[in-house]
Design an enzyme around this catalytic site. Structure first.
Site, mmCIF file in Angstrom:
data_model
loop_
_atom_site.group_PDB
_atom_site.id
_atom_site.type_symbol
_atom_site.label_atom_id
_atom_site.label_comp_id
_atom_site.label_asym_id
_atom_site.label_seq_id
_atom_site.Cartn_x
_atom_site.Cartn_y
_atom_site.Cartn_z
ATOM 1 N N HIS A 239 0.792 -1.230 -0.132
ATOM 2 C CA HIS A 239 0.003 0.034 0.024
ATOM 3 C C HIS A 239 0.678 1.275 -0.042
ATOM 4 O O HIS A 239 0.319 2.337 -0.396
ATOM 5 C CB HIS A 239 -1.008 0.064 1.164
ATOM 6 C CG HIS A 239 -0.337 0.406 2.402
ATOM 7 N ND1 HIS A 239 0.201 -0.431 3.248
ATOM 8 C CD2 HIS A 239 -0.480 1.617 3.308
ATOM 9 C CE1 HIS A 239 0.601 0.258 4.401
ATOM 10 N NE2 HIS A 239 0.044 1.299 4.444
ATOM 11 N N LYS A 243 0.371 5.563 -1.951
ATOM 12 C CA LYS A 243 0.662 6.763 -1.442
ATOM 13 C C LYS A 243 1.036 7.971 -2.485
ATOM 14 O O LYS A 243 1.942 7.721 -3.314
ATOM 15 C CB LYS A 243 1.416 6.932 -0.109
ATOM 16 C CG LYS A 243 1.041 6.004 1.076
ATOM 17 C CD LYS A 243 1.922 5.760 2.057
ATOM 18 C CE LYS A 243 1.593 5.128 3.135
ATOM 19 N NZ LYS A 243 0.289 5.338 4.328
ATOM 20 N N GLU A 277 6.431 4.744 13.719
ATOM 21 C CA GLU A 277 5.086 4.631 14.219
ATOM 22 C C GLU A 277 4.975 4.883 15.823
ATOM 23 O O GLU A 277 5.951 4.371 16.485
ATOM 24 C CB GLU A 277 4.454 3.449 13.689
ATOM 25 C CG GLU A 277 4.301 3.362 12.291
ATOM 26 C CD GLU A 277 3.720 1.793 12.048
ATOM 27 O OE1 GLU A 277 2.453 2.134 11.718
ATOM 28 O OE2 GLU A 277 4.136 0.848 12.096
ATOM 29 N N HIS A 301 7.699 -2.269 2.226
ATOM 30 C CA HIS A 301 7.326 -0.812 2.071
ATOM 31 C C HIS A 301 8.801 -0.099 1.941
ATOM 32 O O HIS A 301 8.974 0.567 0.953
ATOM 33 C CB HIS A 301 6.957 -0.422 3.093
ATOM 34 C CG HIS A 301 5.327 -0.815 3.576
ATOM 35 N ND1 HIS A 301 4.837 -1.410 2.593
ATOM 36 C CD2 HIS A 301 4.526 -0.972 4.558
ATOM 37 C CE1 HIS A 301 3.506 -1.889 3.149
ATOM 38 N NE2 HIS A 301 3.526 -1.784 4.464
ATOM 39 N N LYS A 399 7.919 0.581 15.990
ATOM 40 C CA LYS A 399 6.704 0.747 16.881
ATOM 41 C C LYS A 399 6.795 1.575 17.935
ATOM 42 O O LYS A 399 7.928 1.335 18.630
ATOM 43 C CB LYS A 399 5.930 -0.375 17.180
ATOM 44 C CG LYS A 399 5.586 -1.320 16.099
ATOM 45 C CD LYS A 399 4.691 -0.719 15.252
ATOM 46 C CE LYS A 399 4.030 -1.757 13.851
ATOM 47 N NZ LYS A 399 3.397 -1.398 12.822
HETATM 48 C C1 BG6 Z 1 1.318 -2.311 7.262
HETATM 49 C C2 BG6 Z 1 1.968 -2.758 8.417
HETATM 50 O O1 BG6 Z 1 1.790 -2.728 6.075
HETATM 51 O O2 BG6 Z 1 1.737 -0.595 7.335
HETATM 52 C C3 BG6 Z 1 1.690 -2.074 9.871
HETATM 53 O O3 BG6 Z 1 1.439 -3.928 8.418
HETATM 54 C C4 BG6 Z 1 1.658 -0.538 10.006
HETATM 55 O O4 BG6 Z 1 2.380 -2.715 10.874
HETATM 56 C C5 BG6 Z 1 1.328 -0.064 8.363
HETATM 57 O O5 BG6 Z 1 1.098 -0.072 10.989
HETATM 58 C C6 BG6 Z 1 1.385 1.470 8.318
HETATM 59 O O6 BG6 Z 1 0.924 2.020 7.262
HETATM 60 P P1 BG6 Z 1 0.640 3.302 7.306
HETATM 61 O O7 BG6 Z 1 -0.009 3.681 6.012
HETATM 62 O O8 BG6 Z 1 -0.003 3.851 8.358
HETATM 63 O O9 BG6 Z 1 2.237 3.964 7.174
#
Ligand code: BG6
Length: 547
Positions: A239, A243, A277, A301, A399
């Site tokens: 994902h 972005k 995060e 990512h 995290k």
């Molecule tokens: C996900 C992970 O792919 O991406 C999560 O499994 C993570 O652990 C998340 O929190 C973060 O996504 P974003 O878009 O909030 O940065």
């Protein structure tokens, strides 16, 4: 097979003169479908529309979406709101149909209610009753588990019925929002029930990560999926690629003359890619314990960000050109050792996250009190290419860190000569170009400037571009873009099987090293990770940016 490899064009027998296998036949059928589609598109081309004008809204043709794992978190928080937002923006076809598949004993009305609840809390676009009413007409639920022949047969009957009644035209995307352990069952059932291929229309599969837990398991999964769906019909979701700011990396580099010429070892000292995060892992033990930060986000990512920053310019932005440039740079990338000195991992312990006192990982519900799962990972990578040889790429993620921020920082070398007196540039650091992926999306340049006054003194200043100030349009949620792309057969933003396997090849040596060396270092929640991460960079005479 990759999207970039040649296909068995124009033949129904197998390559190398062997008899056609079912996979060859599927590929041939797939090619014919694609030819039919291209011809149909050409027939419907609006002569006033420039096919290369990407500003025109792209609207999906007749189609439907089946979501497996529809009761899960991802579906509730991201996928269902994204479907509503797409409908609200007018990007879905009139008869669009959404089928949820799951074990709950839900009627159509029950499922509608679930979707409504998910949408109401999280959609990005404003509520419009009329849009919802139209969408709700096309919402259905099929009850069953992944081994249930009957349920898949009912699903197949329903899709055929909707092809007739709602005009979905045999075009179906199957979204596997389920753990990879279920891929074999779902793929097998899709094939057995005739859902995976059809005389009319297209069939695609959209797959969520984690795609395996190492290179070998990723290869196995790829074989399972590719035995049923040709690679051209497989859309693996990362994902981050959906972005806006991640796509802007390509605009920044290849639409301008200002930046890319400096992206090489002559000017760049090192690159830092950070995904921090502030959230903890309460409620995610089932997925996360035993997986850890490196597998969760570094393999996908962060290595995708590295590929986009480091790749060469693609000939065009069509999927195969873009994917082959990313693949080329991933092939040249490897983890730099010795890992005891070039990597760091940590696990958060109790602490303060802002004004909130939070628990450590080992006290979170569902986690093993002896858990060795890392919640922080940092590692050093190198790229063997003329452009990047000798430039370390430091990747880190964690995290419960100081705050939520994802950024890519290109830290420049010092100017080769400074014609200033001693002390005049003492307050100046290296120039930095920072691509802020989120939040506060934008690009920042940090460079030295003269401090006003009669003396010559240079100090760092920021030049800042912010999306929210420069544009009035709001960025769509990543999943919106990716679901639409999958319906449109636009594969640029989806990693191929080879990219996934390469990423595991890069990461596996680090994971093996960690598996054989004790437990992660502790770091208190709300800080910037374990001391070992700072020591890792200090050994190279560098320091992490404090974003
Ligand atoms: C996900 C992970 O792919 O991406 C999560 O499994 C993570 O652990 C998340 O929190 C973060 O996504 P974003 O878009 O909030 O940065």
């Amino acid at each position: 097979m990759s999207r970039t490899e040649p296909t068995t064009q124009g033949r129904t027998d197998g390559p190398d003169d062997r008899p056609a296998t079912p996979a060859d036949e599927r590929r041939t059928a797939d090619r014919r479908t694609s030819e039919r589609r291209t011809a149909a598109r050409a027939a419907w081309t609006n002569p006033l529309r420039d096919p290369d004008d990407r500003r025109m809204p792209r609207i999906a043709g007749p189609s439907g979406l089946v979501i497996f794992g529809v009761t899960g978190d991802l579906a509730r928080k991201k996928l269902l709101p994204a479907v509503y937002d797409l409908a609200n923006r007018g990007l879905l076809p009139a008869g669009f149909s959404l089928i949820g598949y799951g074990r709950r004993d839900w009627s159509k009305a029950d499922f509608e209610e679930q979707v409504l609840e998910a949408v109401k809390g999280r959609a990005r676009t404003p509520w419009r009753q009329q849009v919802w009413d139209r969408l709700a007409e096309g919402i259905f639920f099929v009850r069953g588990d992944f081994k249930d022949d009957d349920a898949f047969d009912r699903l197949a009957d329903l899709t055929r019925e909707l092809d007739e009644t709602r005009g979905t035209g045999g075009n179906w995307a199957y979204y596997l929002s389920v753990p990879p352990d279920y891929f074999p069952d779902v793929c097998h059932q899709l094939e057995r029930s005739g859902l995976a291929a059809g005389a009319d229309g297209w069939r695609r599969v959209v797959i969520e990560k984690p795609f395996g837990h190492d290179e070998a398991s990723a290869r196995e999964l790829n074989e399972i999926v590719n035995a049923v769906f040709p690679e051209s019909a497989v859309f693996r979701i990362d994902h981050y690629l959906g972005k806006e700011t991640v796509q802007n990396i390509m605009a920044l580099r290849f639409a301008n003359q200002l930046f890319d010429p400096l992206f090489n070892s002559h000017y760049i000292d090192h690159v830092q890619i950070t995904m921090a995060e502030d959230i903890g892992l309460g409620g995610r033990a089932g997925y996360y314990d035993g997986i850890g930060a490196a597998r969760d986000v570094m393999q996908n990512h962060l290595l995708q960000l590295l590929a986009l920053i480091a790749m060469e310019e693609p000939v065009t932005f069509n999927p195969s050109e873009l994917q082959s440039e990313k693949l080329k740079v991933l092939r040249a990338t490897s983890a730099v050792g010795p890992f005891a000195r070039t990597t760091a991992r940590g696990q958060y312990t109790a602490g303060w996250q802002g004004s909130e006192q939070v628990r450590g990982l080992r006290e979170e519900d569902g986690f093993d009190p002896e858990s060795r799962t890392e919640t922080y990972a940092a590692a050093t990578f190198g790229i063997n290419s003329r452009r990047w040889a000798g430039v370390p790429f430091y990747l880190r993620t964690g995290k419960r860190l100081g705050r939520r921020v994802t950024e890519i920082a290109l830290v420049f070398k010092e100017a080769p000569h400074l014609p200033f007196g001693p002390g005049q540039t003492a307050a100046q650091g290296n120039n930095v170009l920072v691509i802020r992926v989120q939040p506060d999306e934008g690009v920042l340049m940090r460079f030295g400037s003269k401090v006003p006054g009669s003396a010559m003194e240079v100090r760092d200043v920021n030049m800042d571009f912010s999306y929210s100030e420069a544009f009035t349009e709001e960025s769509p949620e990543a999943y919106e873009r990716l679901i639409l792309d999958a319906l449109l057969d636009e594969a640029s933003l989806f990693p191929t099987n080879e990219e996934v396997e390469e990423s595991w090849r890069i990461l596996d040596p680090i994971l093996d090293h960690w598996a054989s060396t004790g437990r992660p270092d502790d770091y208190p929640a709300g800080t910037w990770g374990p001391d070992s991460a700072d020591a890792m960079l200090a050994r190279d005479g560098r320091a992490w940016r404090r974003p």
